[in-house]
Every structure is written in structure tokens, then in C-alpha cells.
Design a protein around this motif. Structure first.
Motif, PDB file in Angstrom:
ATOM      1  N   MET A   1      67.434  29.244  68.838  1.00 48.72           N
ATOM      2  CA  MET A   1      67.619  27.811  68.679  1.00 48.72           C
ATOM      3  C   MET A   1      69.093  27.414  68.733  1.00 48.72           C
ATOM      4  SD  MET A   1      64.536  27.032  68.544  1.00 48.72           S
ATOM      5  CE  MET A   1      64.669  25.280  68.231  1.00 48.72           C
TER       6      MET A   1
ATOM      7  N   LEU B   1      73.825  14.419  72.845  1.00 46.72           N
ATOM      8  CA  LEU B   1      73.124  15.648  73.195  1.00 46.72           C
ATOM      9  C   LEU B   1      72.265  16.129  72.037  1.00 46.72           C
ATOM     10  CD1 LEU B   1      72.693  17.987  75.196  1.00 46.72           C
ATOM     11  CD2 LEU B   1      74.689  19.099  74.179  1.00 46.72           C
ATOM     12  N   LYS B   2      72.794  16.049  70.818  1.00 45.08           N
ATOM     13  CA  LYS B   2      72.042  16.500  69.647  1.00 45.08           C
ATOM     14  C   LYS B   2      70.870  15.570  69.346  1.00 45.08           C
ATOM     15  CE  LYS B   2      75.784  19.038  67.424  1.00 45.08           C
ATOM     16  NZ  LYS B   2      76.596  19.217  66.197  1.00 45.08           N
TER      17      LYS B   2
ATOM     18  N   ARG C   1      69.171  13.991  71.623  1.00 42.48           N
ATOM     19  CA  ARG C   1      68.164  14.238  72.657  1.00 42.48           C
ATOM     20  C   ARG C   1      67.456  15.575  72.447  1.00 42.48           C
ATOM     21  NH1 ARG C   1      69.154  13.470  79.181  1.00 42.48           N
ATOM     22  NH2 ARG C   1      66.999  13.844  79.828  1.00 42.48           N
ATOM     23  N   TYR C   2      68.210  16.572  71.948  1.00 47.77           N
ATOM     24  CA  TYR C   2      67.636  17.901  71.726  1.00 47.77           C
ATOM     25  C   TYR C   2      67.922  18.336  70.288  1.00 47.77           C
ATOM     26  CZ  TYR C   2      67.538  17.873  76.834  1.00 47.77           C
ATOM     27  OH  TYR C   2      67.307  17.541  78.147  1.00 47.77           O
ATOM     28  N   PRO C   3      67.281  17.702  69.314  1.00 48.85           N
ATOM     29  CA  PRO C   3      67.563  18.004  67.902  1.00 48.85           C
ATOM     30  C   PRO C   3      67.182  19.422  67.494  1.00 48.85           C
ATOM     31  CG  PRO C   3      65.627  16.609  68.104  1.00 48.85           C
ATOM     32  CD  PRO C   3      66.235  16.685  69.465  1.00 48.85           C
ATOM     33  N   GLU C   4      66.323  20.080  68.276  1.00 48.38           N
ATOM     34  CA  GLU C   4      65.886  21.431  67.909  1.00 48.38           C
ATOM     35  C   GLU C   4      66.968  22.482  68.163  1.00 48.38           C
ATOM     36  OE1 GLU C   4      64.450  20.755  72.199  1.00 48.38           O
ATOM     37  OE2 GLU C   4      64.839  19.607  70.370  1.00 48.38           O
ATOM     38  N   PHE C   5      68.011  22.115  68.942  1.00 53.23           N
ATOM     39  CA  PHE C   5      69.070  23.071  69.255  1.00 53.23           C
ATOM     40  C   PHE C   5      70.285  22.873  68.353  1.00 53.23           C
ATOM     41  CE2 PHE C   5      66.764  23.196  73.302  1.00 53.23           C
ATOM     42  CZ  PHE C   5      66.709  24.561  73.504  1.00 53.23           C
TER      43      PHE C   5
ATOM     44  N   VAL D   1      73.939  23.175  68.581  1.00 55.93           N
ATOM     45  CA  VAL D   1      74.931  23.247  69.655  1.00 55.93           C
ATOM     46  C   VAL D   1      76.306  23.614  69.095  1.00 55.93           C
ATOM     47  CG1 VAL D   1      76.036  21.997  71.538  1.00 55.93           C
ATOM     48  CG2 VAL D   1      73.648  21.509  70.951  1.00 55.93           C
TER      49      VAL D   1
END
Length: 221
Positions: free
Chosen positions: A72, A94-95, A97-101, A103
Motif C-alpha cells: 500500500m 493525488l492522496k 484520488r487514491y486514499p488507499e496508497f 505516497v
């Protein structure tokens, strides 16, 4: 400094005092203070580069020791200038849009080894030819000559390309687009440009002593 104060939840004056203390400790000026803005001196740019690299390494080592779930985690390696001026301000989107990652940025201008497991992807300024790596262009670059209004007036408006041959021309070392190539596209010849780090080049330009090249990045998707 306003953004720095907001991020650290301190006053603008507190940031200014810390900068003065750091400059006194180092015995050098890190910033050029202008009427409505401040810019890094050449020494300041070098110090910023070193500190950013060290903090990036410290963050990476901390995350490694914490043993976070690698499935993750998304670690992106990118250069100092691109990270601070383009990527970092967009990380929040970015976070979202893709909260599961989770970064992470590995900020360094040193070549990134994509085979050692330390980073998942790297963003670099270049021609796209990298050994043992698959590269995709993500941004288009537009480069154009710029100068201060004072310099423009002092040189009678610079209404013809030929007039640039008598000007002091600045070029940042790492830029692929150089003055020779730019003049070749126009069919004109020019003398060699003064080369150096972005901070020093910006200082020359702001002092109204020269013509520089400004560039803009546009998404290539």
C-alpha cells in the motif's frame, strides 16, 4: 515564507527569525530579500538541495524501520526542483484520488535505481532514454527567452532576434533546451551563454543584468 508559516503553524515573524539565526550560524546569506519576494542565493540553493536530500533519506529509513505495508506504499523518486515547484503542491489531490496508497517522495537529483526495491517510480528531466527502465513522457516543455522590464528598456525593446546576440544570456546547466539550439531554430548564431545553478541565474536575472530562459511544464496526457 507565508506558506511555510502556515504549514508549521507558526507566525511569519517566527520563520523570519529562524532564517536569520540559520544564516548567522552558517555565516552566509541564504536568501535575496526583494520588495515582494525572496529567492535563494546560490549558496542557499545548494543548502536546500542538500537538506532536501538528507530529509528524504531520513524519511525513507524511518519508513523502512517502521515496516509499513509495502503493498500500500508508493514511493516516487524525483528531482529537487520538480518536487518543490510542481509535484509537492499536487500531492494532496493525488492522496484524495487514491486514499488507499501511502505516497512518499524520495527527493534527489541522483540517478534512481528502480531495481533495488527502494522506489516504485522515478520522475526525471531528460530525453527518456534510461537503461533497464520503461519511460513515458508525462509533460511537455515550453521554453522562451525572458528578461526584466528594466533590461528590456535599456536595450531599446529587443525587437529583433539578432539583438539578443549582444546580450548576456543565462543558461541553467541541467536544462536540455539551450541557447544554441534555440538560435539554430531561428537561423541565427549567438555567443556562448553563462551557465550555472538556477539560484544564481535567477539572481542575475532579477538584478536586471541579463536575458534568461523560462520554461513551463504542460501535461502531455
Amino acid at each position: 515564507m507565508t506558506l511555510a508559516a502556515a504549514e508549521l503553524h507558526v507566525t511569519h515573524g517566527a520563520i523570519s527569525r529562524q532564517i536569520r539565526m540559520l544564516e548567522e550560524h552558517l555565516g552566509i546569506r541564504l536568501f535575496l530579500r526583494l520588495t515582494r519576494q525572496i529567492i535563494l542565493t546560490e549558496e542557499g540553493a545548494e543548502f536546500h538541495h542538500a537538506v532536501t536530500r538528507i530529509l528524504g533519506e531520513l524519511t525513507g529509513e524511518s519508513e523502512r524501520l517502521r515496516g509499513r505495508n509495502p503493498a500500500m506504499s508508493l514511493r516516487i523518486s524525483t528531482g529537487v526542483s520538480f518536487a518543490s515547484k510542481w509535484l509537492a503542491p499536487r500531492l494532496s489531490r493525488l492522496k484524495l484520488r487514491y486514499p488507499e496508497f501511502d505516497v512518499h517522495l524520495d527527493v534527489t537529483d541522483i540517478h534512481a535505481d528502480l531495481n533495488n526495491g527502494q522506489v516504485d517510480a522515478a520522475i526525471r528531466y531528460g530525453n527518456g532514454h534510461y537503461r533497464n527502465a520503461s519511460a513515458e513522457r508525462i509533460l511537455e516543455e515550453t521554453v522562451t527567452p525572458v528578461c526584466s522590464t528594466g533590461y528590456l528598456c535599456a536595450h531599446n525593446g529587443l525587437t529583433d532576434i539578432k539583438e539578443l546576440s549582444g546580450c548576456v544570456l543565462l543558461h541553467e546547466d541541467r536544462m536540455l533546451a539551450n541557447w544554441e539550439a534555440w538560435f539554430a531554430m531561428t537561423g541565427e548564431k549567438t555567443s556562448a551563454a553563462i551557465r550555472g545553478h538556477y539560484g544564481a541565474m535567477a539572481a542575475w536575472w532579477l538584478k536586471q543584468l541579463s536575458v534568461a530562459k523560462a520554461w513551463r511544464w504542460d501535461a502531455a496526457f
